[in-house]
Design an enzyme around this catalytic site. Structure first.
Site, PDB file in Angstrom:
ATOM      1  N   ASN A  60       1.105   3.282  -2.488  1.00 22.85           N
ATOM      2  CA  ASN A  60       0.228   4.289  -3.111  1.00 22.85           C
ATOM      3  C   ASN A  60      -0.845   4.741  -2.127  1.00 22.85           C
ATOM      4  OD1 ASN A  60       0.687   4.941  -6.091  1.00 22.85           O
ATOM      5  ND2 ASN A  60       0.997   2.722  -6.036  1.00 22.85           N
ATOM      6  N   LEU A  67     -10.839  -9.395  -8.766  1.00 21.19           N
ATOM      7  CA  LEU A  67     -11.717  -8.838  -9.787  1.00 21.19           C
ATOM      8  C   LEU A  67     -12.898  -8.163  -9.075  1.00 21.19           C
ATOM      9  CD1 LEU A  67     -12.283  -8.715 -12.852  1.00 21.19           C
ATOM     10  CD2 LEU A  67     -13.668 -10.766 -12.567  1.00 21.19           C
ATOM     11  N   ILE A  68     -13.206  -6.948  -9.478  1.00 27.57           N
ATOM     12  CA  ILE A  68     -14.334  -6.233  -8.847  1.00 27.57           C
ATOM     13  C   ILE A  68     -15.644  -6.862  -9.323  1.00 27.57           C
ATOM     14  CG2 ILE A  68     -15.520  -3.991  -8.759  1.00 27.57           C
ATOM     15  CD1 ILE A  68     -12.944  -4.087  -7.116  1.00 27.57           C
ATOM     16  N   LEU A  78      -5.934  -6.830  -6.043  1.00 29.09           N
ATOM     17  CA  LEU A  78      -5.750  -7.925  -6.994  1.00 29.09           C
ATOM     18  C   LEU A  78      -6.983  -8.776  -7.260  1.00 29.09           C
ATOM     19  CD1 LEU A  78      -2.130  -9.036  -6.052  1.00 29.09           C
ATOM     20  CD2 LEU A  78      -2.884  -7.510  -7.881  1.00 29.09           C
ATOM     21  N   HIS A 128      -2.656   1.413 -13.063  1.00 30.71           N
ATOM     22  CA  HIS A 128      -2.002   0.281 -13.719  1.00 30.71           C
ATOM     23  C   HIS A 128      -0.559   0.682 -14.051  1.00 30.71           C
ATOM     24  CE1 HIS A 128      -1.827  -3.436 -15.989  1.00 30.71           C
ATOM     25  NE2 HIS A 128      -1.105  -2.766 -16.868  1.00 30.71           N
ATOM     26  N   GLU A 165       3.714   6.901 -10.055  1.00 30.97           N
ATOM     27  CA  GLU A 165       2.423   6.634  -9.413  1.00 30.97           C
ATOM     28  C   GLU A 165       2.278   7.498  -8.160  1.00 30.97           C
ATOM     29  OE1 GLU A 165       1.660   2.490  -8.800  1.00 30.97           O
ATOM     30  OE2 GLU A 165       2.208   1.957 -10.816  1.00 30.97           O
ATOM     31  N   ASN A 199      -8.682   2.966 -11.033  1.00 35.25           N
ATOM     32  CA  ASN A 199      -7.607   1.988 -10.850  1.00 35.25           C
ATOM     33  C   ASN A 199      -6.298   2.587 -11.342  1.00 35.25           C
ATOM     34  OD1 ASN A 199      -6.417  -0.611 -10.350  1.00 35.25           O
ATOM     35  ND2 ASN A 199      -6.452  -1.005 -12.551  1.00 35.25           N
ATOM     36  N   GLY A 211       0.799  -1.233   0.000  1.00 33.37           N
ATOM     37  CA  GLY A 211       0.000   0.000   0.000  1.00 33.37           C
ATOM     38  C   GLY A 211       0.822   1.268   0.000  1.00 33.37           C
TER      39      GLY A 211
HETATM   40  C1  GRF Z   1       1.300  -0.451  -8.214  1.00 29.79           C
HETATM   41  O1  GRF Z   1       2.378  -0.617  -9.064  1.00 29.79           O
HETATM   42  C2  GRF Z   1       0.026  -0.329  -9.003  1.00 29.79           C
HETATM   43  O2  GRF Z   1       0.209   0.197 -10.273  1.00 29.79           O
HETATM   44  C3  GRF Z   1      -0.443  -1.744  -9.121  1.00 29.79           C
HETATM   45  O3  GRF Z   1      -0.076  -2.352  -7.913  1.00 29.79           O
HETATM   46  C4  GRF Z   1       1.057  -1.689  -7.355  1.00 29.79           C
HETATM   47  C5  GRF Z   1       0.711  -1.360  -5.928  1.00 29.79           C
HETATM   48  O4  GRF Z   1       1.817  -0.992  -5.203  1.00 29.79           O
HETATM   49  N1  GRF Z   1      -1.838  -1.800  -9.474  1.00 29.79           N
HETATM   50  P1  GRF Z   1       1.678  -0.467  -3.715  1.00 29.79           P
HETATM   51  O5  GRF Z   1       1.003  -1.575  -2.898  1.00 29.79           O
HETATM   52  O6  GRF Z   1       0.842   0.777  -3.738  1.00 29.79           O
HETATM   53  O7  GRF Z   1       3.066  -0.211  -3.259  1.00 29.79           O
END
Ligand code: GRF
Length: 206
Positions: free
Chosen positions: A28, A101-102, A99, A118, A188, A116, A26
């Site tokens: 992000n 599927l919604i 991870l 990506h 990100e 989302n 997490g």
């Molecule tokens: C990110 O690279 C995002 O693009 C993908 O999963 C990763 C999550 O990383 N969907 P984190 O858990 O936020 O470090």
């Protein structure tokens, strides 16, 4: 200069509540929690993970944001998901490394309100099985010189919804998939919170 909104106007605007769904560490989610802590119009109201040991749950706790673990087997039944979102008055769902599927009921309930991130430039390197290190390995094997990240709305198909924002980074010949992942993650962290803010203010505040 006079303020652009009076305090009574600001008070009359309801807060927009975000839920973050994440399966992993997490990082992000951390950036999003930091960005919106103390924000005037938007707050993170709930964090949900499908993994009991996901780092994101502890991160939420540090920000005093309610955090729930809902194991994968429970996601088919709307009763296990929707009441929790309703209780926290969630307006927008942000998938930050989620991870599962919604399920269709959630897509319907939050139509055009699920974002989302990506770790590649969609529509390239997206679709089923394209997550985490699989993406960066495929990018490396394809020999492309540019990669990046995409923030998009989700719909019924993996990685196909409307693209809201993309940012690029160069790949050097010597870059390993891990180096590529680090470059993309940096993008990100830099852009995701502000794109969420922009989306909420544009789409939900009218
Ligand atoms: C990110 O690279 C995002 O693009 C993908 O999963 C990763 C999550 O990383 N969907 P984190 O858990 O936020 O470090």
């Amino acid at each position: 200069m006079p303020p652009s909104t009076t305090s009574s106007e600001a008070k009359s605007r309801p807060l927009i509540n975000l839920a973050i769904f994440a399966s992993g560490s997490g990082s992000n989610a951390q950036k999003i929690l930091e960005y919106f802590s103390g924000h005037q119009g938007i707050r993170v109201g709930l964090v949900i993970s499908n993994k009991a040991d996901a780092g994101v749950l502890q991160r939420a706790e540090k920000f005093s944001v309610p955090a729930l673990c809902i194991p994968g087997s429970k996601w088919r039944d709307p009763e296990n998901i929707l009441p929790a979102l309703k209780r926290s008055e969630i307006d927008v769902i942000v998938l930050a490394g989620f991870l599962l599927l919604i399920p269709a009921f959630l897509l319907q309930h939050y139509k055009n309100r699920i974002l989302n991130i990506h770790p590649a430039l969609l529509p390239d390197f997206g679709g089923k099985g394209m997550y985490g290190s699989h993406v960066h390995k495929a990018v490396k094997e394809a020999g492309v010189t540019i990669t990046g990240m995409t923030i998009h709305l989700i719909d019924e198909e993996y990685d196909r919804g409307e693209i809201l924002f993309q940012a690029e980074t160069r790949i050097d010949k010597s870059d390993t998939p891990e180096d590529i992942a680090a470059k993309v993650l940096k993008l990100e962290h830099k852009y995701f919170p502000a794109v969420i803010e922009d989306f909420c203010l544009r789409e939900l505040k009218g």
